[in-house]
Each structure stands twice: as C-alpha cells, then as structure tokens.
Design an enzyme around this catalytic site. Structure first.
Site, PDB file in Angstrom:
ATOM      1  N   LYS A 170     -17.834  51.666 -21.797  1.00  0.00           N
ATOM      2  CA  LYS A 170     -18.530  50.452 -21.284  1.00  0.00           C
ATOM      3  C   LYS A 170     -20.065  50.527 -21.162  1.00  0.00           C
ATOM      4  CE  LYS A 170     -15.745  50.311 -17.848  1.00  0.00           C
ATOM      5  NZ  LYS A 170     -15.048  51.643 -18.186  1.00  0.00           N
TER       6      LYS A 170
ATOM      7  N   ARG B 129     -12.459  44.766 -11.284  1.00  0.00           N
ATOM      8  CA  ARG B 129     -11.443  45.937 -11.244  1.00  0.00           C
ATOM      9  C   ARG B 129     -10.487  45.843 -10.643  1.00  0.00           C
ATOM     10  NH1 ARG B 129     -15.599  50.264 -12.558  1.00  0.00           N
ATOM     11  NH2 ARG B 129     -14.731  52.237 -12.738  1.00  0.00           N
TER      12      ARG B 129
ATOM     13  N   ARG C 138     -19.487  64.030 -20.620  1.00  0.00           N
ATOM     14  CA  ARG C 138     -20.377  63.093 -20.372  1.00  0.00           C
ATOM     15  C   ARG C 138     -21.494  63.386 -19.356  1.00  0.00           C
ATOM     16  NH1 ARG C 138     -18.783  57.249 -17.762  1.00  0.00           N
ATOM     17  NH2 ARG C 138     -17.586  58.559 -16.225  1.00  0.00           N
TER      18      ARG C 138
ATOM     19  N   ARG D 100     -21.552  63.671 -13.598  1.00  0.00           N
ATOM     20  CA  ARG D 100     -21.152  63.076 -12.651  1.00  0.00           C
ATOM     21  C   ARG D 100     -20.034  63.711 -11.845  1.00  0.00           C
ATOM     22  NH1 ARG D 100     -20.152  56.963 -14.541  1.00  0.00           N
ATOM     23  NH2 ARG D 100     -18.230  57.147 -12.746  1.00  0.00           N
TER      24      ARG D 100
ATOM     25  N   ARG E  65      -8.804  58.645 -11.304  1.00  0.00           N
ATOM     26  CA  ARG E  65      -9.238  57.230 -11.856  1.00  0.00           C
ATOM     27  C   ARG E  65      -8.374  56.681 -12.837  1.00  0.00           C
ATOM     28  NH1 ARG E  65     -14.621  59.531 -13.442  1.00  0.00           N
ATOM     29  NH2 ARG E  65     -15.181  57.449 -14.061  1.00  0.00           N
TER      30      ARG E  65
HETATM   31  P1  ADP Z   1     -17.549  54.139 -19.215  1.00  0.00           P
HETATM   32  O1  ADP Z   1     -19.029  53.420 -19.068  1.00  0.00           O
HETATM   33  O2  ADP Z   1     -16.504  53.226 -19.747  1.00  0.00           O
HETATM   34  O3  ADP Z   1     -16.950  54.828 -18.264  1.00  0.00           O
HETATM   35  P2  ADP Z   1     -19.356  55.743 -20.949  1.00  0.00           P
HETATM   36  O4  ADP Z   1     -20.201  54.653 -21.959  1.00  0.00           O
HETATM   37  O5  ADP Z   1     -20.302  56.412 -19.803  1.00  0.00           O
HETATM   38  O6  ADP Z   1     -17.991  55.240 -20.624  1.00  0.00           O
HETATM   39  O7  ADP Z   1     -18.762  56.787 -22.077  1.00  0.00           O
HETATM   40  C1  ADP Z   1     -18.038  57.961 -21.530  1.00  0.00           C
HETATM   41  C2  ADP Z   1     -18.483  59.220 -22.382  1.00  0.00           C
HETATM   42  O8  ADP Z   1     -18.162  58.850 -23.901  1.00  0.00           O
HETATM   43  C3  ADP Z   1     -20.285  59.367 -22.419  1.00  0.00           C
HETATM   44  O9  ADP Z   1     -20.259  60.625 -22.664  1.00  0.00           O
HETATM   45  C4  ADP Z   1     -20.392  58.775 -23.760  1.00  0.00           C
HETATM   46  O10 ADP Z   1     -21.741  59.505 -24.595  1.00  0.00           O
HETATM   47  C5  ADP Z   1     -19.217  58.897 -24.770  1.00  0.00           C
HETATM   48  N1  ADP Z   1     -18.790  57.767 -25.773  1.00  0.00           N
HETATM   49  C6  ADP Z   1     -19.079  56.474 -25.553  1.00  0.00           C
HETATM   50  N2  ADP Z   1     -18.732  55.805 -26.585  1.00  0.00           N
HETATM   51  C7  ADP Z   1     -18.370  56.804 -27.532  1.00  0.00           C
HETATM   52  C8  ADP Z   1     -17.892  56.699 -29.017  1.00  0.00           C
HETATM   53  N3  ADP Z   1     -17.707  55.671 -29.676  1.00  0.00           N
HETATM   54  N4  ADP Z   1     -17.485  58.080 -29.484  1.00  0.00           N
HETATM   55  C9  ADP Z   1     -17.577  59.193 -28.666  1.00  0.00           C
HETATM   56  N5  ADP Z   1     -18.060  59.554 -27.465  1.00  0.00           N
HETATM   57  C10 ADP Z   1     -18.375  58.129 -26.942  1.00  0.00           C
HETATM   58  P1  AMP Z   2     -18.060  53.631 -12.871  1.00  0.00           P
HETATM   59  O1  AMP Z   2     -19.384  54.002 -13.035  1.00  0.00           O
HETATM   60  O2  AMP Z   2     -17.880  52.115 -13.542  1.00  0.00           O
HETATM   61  O3  AMP Z   2     -17.251  54.600 -13.716  1.00  0.00           O
HETATM   62  O4  AMP Z   2     -17.818  53.500 -11.352  1.00  0.00           O
HETATM   63  C1  AMP Z   2     -17.897  54.837 -10.727  1.00  0.00           C
HETATM   64  C2  AMP Z   2     -17.021  54.386  -9.196  1.00  0.00           C
HETATM   65  O5  AMP Z   2     -17.809  53.487  -8.608  1.00  0.00           O
HETATM   66  C3  AMP Z   2     -15.762  53.953  -9.216  1.00  0.00           C
HETATM   67  O6  AMP Z   2     -14.669  55.174  -9.659  1.00  0.00           O
HETATM   68  C4  AMP Z   2     -15.543  53.584  -8.035  1.00  0.00           C
HETATM   69  O7  AMP Z   2     -15.284  54.423  -6.897  1.00  0.00           O
HETATM   70  C5  AMP Z   2     -16.560  52.867  -7.794  1.00  0.00           C
HETATM   71  N1  AMP Z   2     -16.924  51.221  -8.449  1.00  0.00           N
HETATM   72  C6  AMP Z   2     -17.450  51.051  -9.793  1.00  0.00           C
HETATM   73  N2  AMP Z   2     -17.197  49.587  -9.781  1.00  0.00           N
HETATM   74  C7  AMP Z   2     -16.189  49.274  -8.855  1.00  0.00           C
HETATM   75  C8  AMP Z   2     -15.447  47.979  -8.657  1.00  0.00           C
HETATM   76  N3  AMP Z   2     -15.609  46.882  -9.399  1.00  0.00           N
HETATM   77  N4  AMP Z   2     -14.591  47.860  -7.658  1.00  0.00           N
HETATM   78  C9  AMP Z   2     -14.602  49.091  -6.936  1.00  0.00           C
HETATM   79  N5  AMP Z   2     -15.232  50.377  -6.937  1.00  0.00           N
HETATM   80  C10 AMP Z   2     -16.037  50.473  -8.016  1.00  0.00           C
END
Ligand code: ADP
Ligand code: AMP
Length: 217
Positions: free
Chosen positions: A13, A88, A127, A160, A171
C-alpha cells in the site's frame, strides 16, 4: 478523486500510494506514517499509539478517527486524497462515510491490493524505510545501491519494530479479523476494485492506474 487503499500489511500500500497519489495529484494520507511521526516526536498521541503498534494491535478507533478527521479537514485534502491504512475496522469505515457526508462528498473507489500471506511475510521481513524521506525499500526485491542508505535522499534506512516475525503474525490475525470485512462493506457499496498486487512494483502501479480509470482516476 477520493480513494482508499486496502490490503494486508505488506501488500504494498505504501509503495503504491506514492505513485498513485502522484498520478492523481492528491495527497497521500497514511495513518501508519502519522502515528510513527508522533511516536518519533513523543507527542501525547504518539505515546498512546506506541503500545498498540509495538504489539501489532490497532490503535483504538476513537483516537484514530479523531486524527483522520483533523487531517481531512486540512485544505490540501479538500478536492481529493488517497488514504493508506485507514479505515481498518468497520466502525472506522462508518465514521469515514459519515464524515465525508458532512463535507457533502463520499469515497469514489476502494482499491484492494491482493497478495497471499506467504508473500506478505517475505515482504515484511525484508522491508526497510528511510529515516529521511520515508521511501520504502526491500533488501531483496527493491534494494538500494548501498546497503542501509537511501538512494533518493542519502538517509539512513531502518527496520520497523513491528516487522519482527512475532508481531507480523499478530498483525495478520488482526487484519483477517478486523480489516478483511471491509472488502464486503465496500463491495456492497459497489466501490470495491481488487487487483493482483504481485509481480514488479511498476506492473502493480499500471494495474492500479488502469483499474482507477473507470472510476474517473
Ligand atoms: P504496506 O504499506 O501495505 O504495509 P509496503 O508498501 O510497505 O506495504 O511494502 C512492504 C514491502 O514489500 C516493502 O519492503 C516493499 O519494498 C516491498 N514491496 C512492495 N511492493 C512490492 C512488489 N510488487 N514486489 C515485491 N516487493 C514489494
Ligand atoms: P501501517 O504503517 O499501516 O502498517 O500501520 C502501522 C501500525 O499503526 C498498525 O499496526 C497500527 O498499530 C497503527 N495503525 C495504522 N493505521 C491504523 C488504523 N487505521 N487504525 C488503527 N491503528 C492503525
């Protein structure tokens, strides 16, 4: 355009949000990023959120909804936005609908990034995020030229806290229990469009932009 990205943690995302928001010329609003900035600055909101985030749990709805209400009231979100990581839970989705109705608007579309659990675990375990500009990297799938250093801004990369294996499992459980029902919620409103979020980042971006075209994006 008013758009929500939904999908499990690690679906991509944040990665796609950058490109899609730039394409649509709308601000990217990531609740995870806002919480992390508050944790880093030790604000009262950050102190409250940290305990939940570290445990892989959701921050309580009331706190999260109030935070998003304030953010959406800022002028740059008046004509459109991309929400990443919110809503969420069903109460958050209901609150968002209500809030937008008060503004006389509503969501245009909800884009679901579809990826299976094994891929999500591979993505989260590698990541890395830049301290400087927030760019998201992956040690294997999208590595920077120099290990631990952001190609874009030269900032230091960090892993992270909540990407540790035990927290990731929690999660994913929370996603299945609290967030996955939103797929049906938005499906019933006729606003849901799902795309395959596997394969190269650029291919996923192309699929996302193509999918949004029929909604005016
Ligand atoms: P989210 O925001 O949904 O938690 P991220 O955008 O942070 O996910 O992506 C999670 C990990 O996957 C990151 O390390 C990112 O670089 C990697 N990633 C994102 N899209 C792809 C893809 N299409 N193929 C491989 N790795 C990806
Ligand atoms: P994310 O970066 O989206 O993976 O979010 C990291 C963490 O932030 C999550 O695991 C939750 O603890 C908190 N968080 C982010 N967005 C929300 C949401 N919409 N509702 C509740 N907790 C959230």
């Amino acid at each position: 355009m008013r758009l929500v990205l939904v999908g499990p943690p690690g679906a991509g995302k944040g990665t796609q949000a950058e490109f899609v928001a730039a394409h649509l010329a709308v601000p990217k609003i990531s609740t995870g990023d806002i919480f992390r900035a508050n944790v880093a600055a030790s604000t009262p909101l950050g102190v409250k959120a940290k305990q939940y985030m570290d445990a892989g749990q959701l921050v309580p709805d009331e706190v999260t909804i109030n935070m998003v209400r304030d953010r959406l009231a800022e002028p740059d979100a008046a004509d459109g936005f991309l929400l990443d990581g919110f809503p969420r839970t069903t109460p958050q989705a209901v609150a968002l609908d209500k809030l937008l109705a008060e503004f006389g608007t509503g969501l245009d579309v909800v884009l679901e990034l579809v990826v299976d659990d094994d891929e999500v675990i591979r993505r989260l375990s590698g990541r890395r995020t830049c301290h400087g500009c927030g760019r998201i990297w992956h040690v294997e799938y999208d590595p920077p030229q120099r290990e631990g250093v952001c190609d874009r801004c030269g900032g230091k990369l960090f892993q992270r806290e909540d990407d540790r294996a035990e927290t990731v499992a929690e999660r994913l459980r929370v996603y299945a229990r609290d967030t996955a029902p939103l797929v049906d919620y938005y499906g019933a409103q006729g606003k849901l469009v799902g795309i395959d979020a596997t394969g190269p980042v650029e291919d996923v971006t192309t699929r996302a932009i193509d999918a949004l075209r029929s909604y005016g994006g």
